[in-house]
Structures are given as structure tokens and as C-alpha cells.
Scaffold this active site. Sequence first.
Site, PDB file in Angstrom:
ATOM      1  N   ARG A 110      22.036 -15.076   3.208  1.00 39.55           N
ATOM      2  CA  ARG A 110      21.700 -13.664   3.037  1.00 39.55           C
ATOM      3  C   ARG A 110      22.652 -12.965   2.055  1.00 39.55           C
ATOM      4  NH1 ARG A 110      18.353 -11.096   6.503  1.00 39.55           N
ATOM      5  NH2 ARG A 110      18.553 -12.576   8.194  1.00 39.55           N
ATOM      6  N   ASN A 123      13.769   3.920   3.872  1.00 40.54           N
ATOM      7  CA  ASN A 123      12.796   2.975   4.430  1.00 40.54           C
ATOM      8  C   ASN A 123      11.713   3.740   5.176  1.00 40.54           C
ATOM      9  OD1 ASN A 123      11.757   0.407   5.314  1.00 40.54           O
ATOM     10  ND2 ASN A 123      12.731   0.755   7.313  1.00 40.54           N
ATOM     11  N   GLU A 125       1.475   7.003   7.124  1.00 41.65           N
ATOM     12  CA  GLU A 125       2.619   6.466   6.361  1.00 41.65           C
ATOM     13  C   GLU A 125       2.476   6.836   4.892  1.00 41.65           C
ATOM     14  OE1 GLU A 125       3.877   2.370   6.742  1.00 41.65           O
ATOM     15  OE2 GLU A 125       2.957   2.212   8.708  1.00 41.65           O
ATOM     16  N   HIS A 150       9.388   3.076   8.524  1.00 40.29           N
ATOM     17  CA  HIS A 150       9.250   2.176   9.675  1.00 40.29           C
ATOM     18  C   HIS A 150       8.037   2.622  10.485  1.00 40.29           C
ATOM     19  CE1 HIS A 150      10.430  -0.573  12.829  1.00 40.29           C
ATOM     20  NE2 HIS A 150      10.157   0.397  13.693  1.00 40.29           N
ATOM     21  N   LEU A 197      18.878  -6.191   5.302  1.00 37.78           N
ATOM     22  CA  LEU A 197      19.902  -6.098   4.261  1.00 37.78           C
ATOM     23  C   LEU A 197      21.303  -6.178   4.873  1.00 37.78           C
ATOM     24  CD1 LEU A 197      18.095  -3.256   2.341  1.00 37.78           C
ATOM     25  CD2 LEU A 197      18.394  -5.614   1.522  1.00 37.78           C
ATOM     26  N   SER A 257       0.825  -1.213   0.000  1.00 33.51           N
ATOM     27  CA  SER A 257       0.000   0.000   0.000  1.00 33.51           C
ATOM     28  C   SER A 257       0.861   1.265   0.000  1.00 33.51           C
ATOM     29  CB  SER A 257      -0.980  -0.002   1.182  1.00 33.51           C
ATOM     30  OG  SER A 257      -0.308   0.136   2.406  1.00 33.51           O
TER      31      SER A 257
END
Length: 224
Positions: free
Chosen positions: A71, A113, A180, A115, A99, A17
Site C-alpha cells: 500500500r 470523499n 449522491e 460515502h 489511503l 457516475s
Amino acid sequence: MDSKECSFVILISGRGSNMRSIVTRMAKSSGPRRGKVCAVISNNPDANGLKWANDQGIETCVVNHHDYPNRDLFDKRLAETIEKYQPDYILLAGFMRILTAEFVRKFQGKIINIHPSLLPSFPGLHTHQKAIDSGVLWHGCTVHLVTADLDAGPIIAQAAVPVLPEDDANTLSERVLSVEHQLYSEVVEGLIQGLISISGVNKIQVAQGVKTTFYKESNNVVHV
Ligand code: GRF
């Protein structure tokens, strides 16, 4: 960076979203510079956001973390995939993988990012429940630069919402999600227009008059 276009790769793991609100806001921009989403990449082949992105004509791609033994190898493949697009910025939008330091170093100053908490409070998962359990009266979200330390990079923008007495993690997460969407898409618009920029080692510059703080007083009113 092309002076007229700013390009992005968006990484998602699920619903997408935030990606949708970013793409939608970009399409409505009346600023002099254009934003372009080169690709939406997911580690999860079943991420709902992939279909939406495809329907918009955005290139999508899956780098499934289950296909890699560790990873480092997953991040190496992810980095190679991103490098094909040479984006100005990489936006993590509900991307649920941590990451590696090497990946972060490769794209230093380019990874952003969102959060779902007012960092530095509540890094990691289950942020809404943690906010309720801790008794805070305000909660929210943070757009920040990604560094090798989890949820600890320099803060670009924050939006706050009240924690109401009747809240559970679901109602609180919905209230946070609505800010957000607004916060992340406004930061992206700022990057596109060059009003927010990153220079040197993770130094954030914000032009005068650009709002990087938002708050929502009740369920309906957003003050900007
Ligand atoms: C958002 O709350 C985001 O802050 C967090 O994961 C959620 C992703 O939602 N990292 P969506 O996929 O953008 O809908």
C-alpha cells in the site's frame, strides 16, 4: 488557488457516475469562478469511467495497485501522479482503495470523499444492506473530508432518502445514488465558488445560505 479557477483530480475505481455528474454540473455552472478537472485517475485499468472521461477530453491515468507490492508504494506513486497536476482538491468518487495516513497527511484538507450512508452510521462496505438489516427508516450519503480514519472525517454535506418496506440493497442503492449525484456536484460547485472552504486543520466553512443538507421524500421528489 487562482482566484478564477479551482482545479480537481478525481479518483475512481469503476463506473464513475459521480465523476460524470460532477463534470456535467461543472460545465453548466454560471458562477463567476470556473472549475477544471485536470485528470481522472483510476487504480483499475478496466474502470468504465475512464472511457467516458477520455471522451470528454479529460486526461486519464491508471495507477494499478496490482503493480505495487504494498500500500505504501502504491500510495507513493499515486501521490506523485497527483502532484503533477497540483490540484486544489482531490475528489474520491467510488475510489475503492484505503489511503495510507502518509498520503492523507500530504494532502491534508484537500481530499474529499462521498460515502453511501449517513455517517457515522455504516462506515465501510455493504452500506445499503446494513441499513436494511438494521431497520433504519432513513439512509443516504455523506460528503466528507478524508482523514486517516476510514469514513470518519469531518462531514461537509449529507442527503437522506427513505428506506421503503419493499427495498432490497439494489433499489435502495439506486435511490441513494440519485442524491449522491446531486449532493457531490453541489458541494464541488460550492468549493469552486469559494462558498465552501477548508481551512486550518480540517475546518469546514460554509457560506450563509449554502445548502449542505438534502432529502428525498419519495422516488421522485427532491427537496433542497
Ligand atoms: C457510490 O455509491 C459511492 O458512494 C461509493 O461507490 C459508489 C461509486 O459509484 N463510494 P460511481 O462509480 O460513482 O458510479
